[in-house]
Design a protein around this motif. Structure first.
Motif, PDB file in Angstrom:
ATOM      1  N   ILE A  26       0.826  -1.294  -0.067  1.00 41.86           N
ATOM      2  CA  ILE A  26       0.163  -0.002   0.166  1.00 41.86           C
ATOM      3  C   ILE A  26       0.734   1.379  -0.097  1.00 41.86           C
ATOM      4  O   ILE A  26       0.523   2.182  -0.876  1.00 41.86           O
ATOM      5  CB  ILE A  26      -1.074  -0.028   1.077  1.00 41.86           C
ATOM      6  N   TYR A  29       2.076   2.671  -3.305  1.00 40.12           N
ATOM      7  CA  TYR A  29       0.938   3.526  -4.086  1.00 40.12           C
ATOM      8  C   TYR A  29       1.167   4.911  -3.846  1.00 40.12           C
ATOM      9  O   TYR A  29       1.238   5.859  -4.811  1.00 40.12           O
ATOM     10  CB  TYR A  29      -0.349   3.005  -3.844  1.00 40.12           C
ATOM     11  N   PHE A  30       1.298   5.151  -2.625  1.00 40.41           N
ATOM     12  CA  PHE A  30       1.728   6.678  -2.290  1.00 40.41           C
ATOM     13  C   PHE A  30       3.037   7.083  -2.671  1.00 40.41           C
ATOM     14  O   PHE A  30       3.262   8.108  -3.118  1.00 40.41           O
ATOM     15  CB  PHE A  30       1.722   6.782  -0.812  1.00 40.41           C
ATOM     16  N   ASP A  41      -0.571   2.781   6.403  1.00 41.23           N
ATOM     17  CA  ASP A  41      -1.625   2.127   5.531  1.00 41.23           C
ATOM     18  C   ASP A  41      -3.204   2.517   6.057  1.00 41.23           C
ATOM     19  O   ASP A  41      -4.299   2.168   5.471  1.00 41.23           O
ATOM     20  CB  ASP A  41      -1.663   0.899   4.982  1.00 41.23           C
ATOM     21  N   THR A  43      -3.796   5.897   6.144  1.00 42.67           N
ATOM     22  CA  THR A  43      -4.301   6.876   5.229  1.00 42.67           C
ATOM     23  C   THR A  43      -5.266   6.514   3.923  1.00 42.67           C
ATOM     24  O   THR A  43      -4.877   5.566   3.547  1.00 42.67           O
ATOM     25  CB  THR A  43      -2.927   7.664   4.678  1.00 42.67           C
ATOM     26  N   TRP A  45      -6.413   5.621   0.888  1.00 49.02           N
ATOM     27  CA  TRP A  45      -5.559   5.226  -0.080  1.00 49.02           C
ATOM     28  C   TRP A  45      -6.267   4.776  -1.548  1.00 49.02           C
ATOM     29  O   TRP A  45      -5.649   4.410  -2.521  1.00 49.02           O
ATOM     30  CB  TRP A  45      -4.639   4.283   0.361  1.00 49.02           C
ATOM     31  N   ALA A  48      -4.562   6.787  -4.338  1.00 44.20           N
ATOM     32  CA  ALA A  48      -3.115   6.371  -4.379  1.00 44.20           C
ATOM     33  C   ALA A  48      -3.232   5.263  -5.118  1.00 44.20           C
ATOM     34  O   ALA A  48      -2.420   5.179  -5.922  1.00 44.20           O
ATOM     35  CB  ALA A  48      -2.476   6.120  -3.066  1.00 44.20           C
ATOM     36  N   LEU A  65      -4.218  12.736  -3.786  1.00 44.61           N
ATOM     37  CA  LEU A  65      -4.773  11.665  -2.802  1.00 44.61           C
ATOM     38  C   LEU A  65      -6.319  11.799  -2.687  1.00 44.61           C
ATOM     39  O   LEU A  65      -6.942  11.122  -1.843  1.00 44.61           O
ATOM     40  CB  LEU A  65      -4.162  11.799  -1.470  1.00 44.61           C
ATOM     41  N   ASN A 119      -8.643   0.272  -0.938  1.00 45.40           N
ATOM     42  CA  ASN A 119      -9.340   0.736   0.208  1.00 45.40           C
ATOM     43  C   ASN A 119     -10.841   0.528   0.236  1.00 45.40           C
ATOM     44  O   ASN A 119     -11.526   1.360   0.336  1.00 45.40           O
ATOM     45  CB  ASN A 119      -8.925   2.417   0.372  1.00 45.40           C
TER      46      ASN A 119
END
Length: 145
Positions: A26, A29-30, A41, A43, A45, A48, A65, A119
Motif C-alpha cells: 500500500i 502506491y503513495f 496504510d 491514510t 488510499w 493512491a 490523494l 481501500n
C-alpha cells in the motif's frame, strides 16, 4: 476495455491493510506519486491506488490523494468500458470526499456499479456501489513519452 489497467489493478487484488503494521504494498502506491511522507496504510488510499494503476499502465493520472481529483483526468464518458475510472461521492454530493476506482460493470438492474478499487473495506477488491452516488466516468489517456 483497457486491458493494461485491469491487469495492473487485478495484480494487486487482495492487498489489504495490516493490523498494527504498515503494508509496504500500500505504501508503494503513495510513493509512486511522490507522497513519501505517508508512513502507514491508515491514510485513505483509494486515489493512491488508482494513481499507481494508471501510472504503471502509462495512462494519465491525477497525482492527488483526493478521489474527486479524478474528475479532471482523462476524457468524460457516459458509456464506460471496463477499466474506465469511476468517481463516487461520499457523505454528500457537496462534500469534498469521494471514492475512486475502475469500472467493471453494472448490476443487472443498473442500481449498482461494480468497482475494482483500493481501500474498499481496507483492501483491493471488486465491490458494488449505488449508482445514485456516481459523480462521473473518465476514460484515461495514454501518457506521452
Amino acid at each position: 476495455m483497457n486491458t493494461t489497467v485491469i491487469h495492473n489493478a487485478l495484480s494487486q487484488y487482495g492487498v489489504k491493510e495490516h493490523f498494527d503494521a504498515q503494508n509496504p504494498e500500500i505504501l508503494k502506491y503513495f510513493y509512486s506519486i511522490g507522497k513519501t511522507w505517508i508512513t502507514n496504510d491508515e491514510t485513505a488510499w483509494c486515489s493512491a491506488f488508482a494513481n499507481w494503476v494508471a501510472k504503471t499502465s502509462n495512462k494519465s493520472y491525477s497525482g492527488a490523494l483526493i478521489a474527486r481529483s479524478w474528475l479532471d483526468v482523462g476524457i468524460p464518458t457516459h458509456e464506460p468500458t471496463i477499466g474506465d475510472v469511476v468517481i463516487f461521492w461520499r457523505e454528500s454530493k457537496k462534500s469534498w470526499k469521494g471514492h475512486v476506482g475502475f469500472f467493471m460493470g453494472y448490476s443487472e438492474d443498473r442500481k449498482y456499479i461494480y468497482c475494482l478499487g483500493g481501500n474498499q473495506n481496507n483492501q483491493v477488491n471488486i465491490k458494488p456501489y449505488p449508482t445514485f452516488r456516481l459523480l462521473g466516468f473518465r476514460t484515461l489517456q495514454d501518457l506521452c513519452e
